[in-house]
Write an enzyme that holds these catalytic residues in place. Structure first.
Site, short mmCIF file in Angstrom:
data_model
loop_
_atom_site.label_atom_id
_atom_site.label_comp_id
_atom_site.label_asym_id
_atom_site.label_seq_id
_atom_site.Cartn_x
_atom_site.Cartn_y
_atom_site.Cartn_z
N HIS A 211 70.90 -32.00 26.93
CA HIS A 211 70.68 -30.95 27.92
C HIS A 211 71.98 -30.17 28.09
CE1 HIS A 211 71.47 -29.76 32.20
NE2 HIS A 211 70.38 -29.06 31.97
N GLY A 367 59.33 -14.56 42.24
CA GLY A 367 59.17 -13.99 40.91
C GLY A 367 59.55 -14.93 39.79
N ARG A 369 59.58 -17.51 36.73
CA ARG A 369 58.72 -17.73 35.58
C ARG A 369 58.62 -19.24 35.36
NH1 ARG A 369 58.40 -17.62 29.70
NH2 ARG A 369 56.68 -16.25 29.07
#
Length: 409
Positions: A211, A367, A369
């Site tokens: 990661h 907003g 995603r």
């Protein structure tokens, strides 16, 4: 809309006009003129027209002055996102540009480099999705699924423009006093955030998951200049089967980057990583660590030097990780070893959904995603009730290291 109201009021007040009999008579010879009485009437009408026109001009002038002095026409200032779009169009992005634009440019360049390196290792192309936020900004999400080497890999860039409400400003001042003066906290602040996030889940249980995230955040002053700012990021390794040489190589690479900028960085950020990526409800770390840092601002180092450190750290990732992958991707493994990988991935999912602040911030951002935020989750995982690895097994050794983090370099 505010800027249109004075104009609309003026239009409304002047909309009702006197009705005139405006019949036009063709020009004729002098002998065909009407009587002198009719001529006087025509002259009187003309004088009335002039009087009314003068009165109308006086009213319009008075109204215009009143609106200019008492209720001036207001034009909305451009947003930070609009200012930045103008800078890009007119000047492009260079070393003299605002840091937010330089960071955005850098992470997009690195995304391409990392995707290219992972595609070369796997032989499968990434799916690339570009998207926009109506609030400002957008991103590029690159995902590879069910490849030859990687079960799932995601490399995403996100750029966010938004507004911090007063409660958020007050909360963030706990770590950033320069965000606003305590006795003068504004109702809102424009902000910018950009970063690159990466997660790779290999197919082979002998190859480690990795990661990475590097990010930049700043608030904006009313004129668009930078207000408070800070960098964050790091990279960490999560193996299912522990190879000490891989752990040493990974940590050594990070330490070399840290030492080149500040010899206190690596021990501080390594400890921070072990503490942050800790599954509290399991009593163990998510993986064998790496480095993690947040809120690096002017109290730690100046903006240019911190940006240079972030650049070096991000650039060092691909050569180190690809080297480890090439050693492990073709190693033989059993069904039991694959099963253990799936169980460990279940723990990975638990951390991301329960404890990770980045996931929580992303999902709670207007907003957002969602698909890009949750690309970090593995394609497959497993939960088994009361599963315990056999004593003195390789699996048990990994768990012991996760419960008691080691110093690898």
């Amino acid at each position: 809309m505010a800027s249109r109201r004075p104009t609309l009021r003026l239009f409304a007040q002047c909309k009702t006009k006197p009705q005139f009999n405006h019949t036009w008579t063709p020009r004729r010879a002098a002998s065909s003129f009407q009587s002198s009485g009719s001529a006087r009437q025509a002259f009187s009408n003309s004088r009335n027209y002039l009087t009314l026109a003068a009165a109308g001009l006086a009213v319009a002038t008075t109204l215009g002055y009143k609106m200019a002095v008492e209720d001036p026409i207001r034009c909305d200032s451009p947003t930070l996102a609009e200012r930045d779009q103008q800078i890009k169009r007119e000047k492009g992005v260079n070393d003299a540009s605002p840091m937010r634009l330089r960071m955005e440019k850098f992470v997009k360049e690195q995304q391409k480099e990392i995707v290219r390196a992972l595609e070369e290792a796997d032989g499968t192309p990434f799916r690339v999705d570009e998207w926009q936020r109506k609030e400002g900004g957008g991103g590029i999400t690159c995902v590879l699924q069910e490849g030859k080497v990687f079960e799932k890999a995601g490399v995403g860039v996100s750029v966010v423009y938004g507004t911090l409400p007063k409660p958020a400003i007050i909360k963030m001042r706990a770590n950033h006093k320069n965000l606003a003066q305590e006795d003068d906290i504004p109702d809102s602040l424009e902000f910018f955030a950009a970063g690159l996030s990466l997660i790779v889940h290999p197919k082979n249980p002998m190859a480690p998951t990795v990661h990475l995230n590097y990010r930049y955040f700043e608030t904006a002053n009313p004129d668009g200049s930078s207000g408070a700012w800070w960098f964050g990021g790091g990279s960490d390794l999560t193996p299912s089967y522990l190879f000490d040489e891989d752990a040493i190589q990974f940590h050594k690479s990070l330490k070399e980057v840290c030492d080149a900028h500040d010899k206190e960085y690596y021990p501080r950020f390594k400890k921070w990583c072990d503490e942050y990526f800790y599954n509290k409800h399991r009593g163990e770390c998510r993986g064998i660590g790496g480095i993690f840092f947040d809120d690096l601002d002017e109290t730690v180092s100046d903006k240019e030097n911190t940006f240079a450190f972030v650049q070096d750290a991000l650039k060092s990732f691909a050569p180190t990780y690809i080297s480890i992958i090439n050693k492990r991707k073709d190693m033989p493994y059993t069904e039991e070893e694959k099963r253990w990988q799936q169980i460990r991935r279940g723990k990975y999912v638990e951390f991301n959904l329960v404890h990770d602040r980045g996931t929580a911030f992303g999902l709670n951002t207007p907003g957002a995603r969602v698909e890009s935020i949750l690309m970090s989750l593995p394609l497959t995982a497993r939960w088994e009730y009361m599963y315990e690895p056999a004593p003195k097994s390789r699996e048990a050794r990994l768990v012991e290291v996760l419960k008691n983090p080691k110093d690898w370099v």
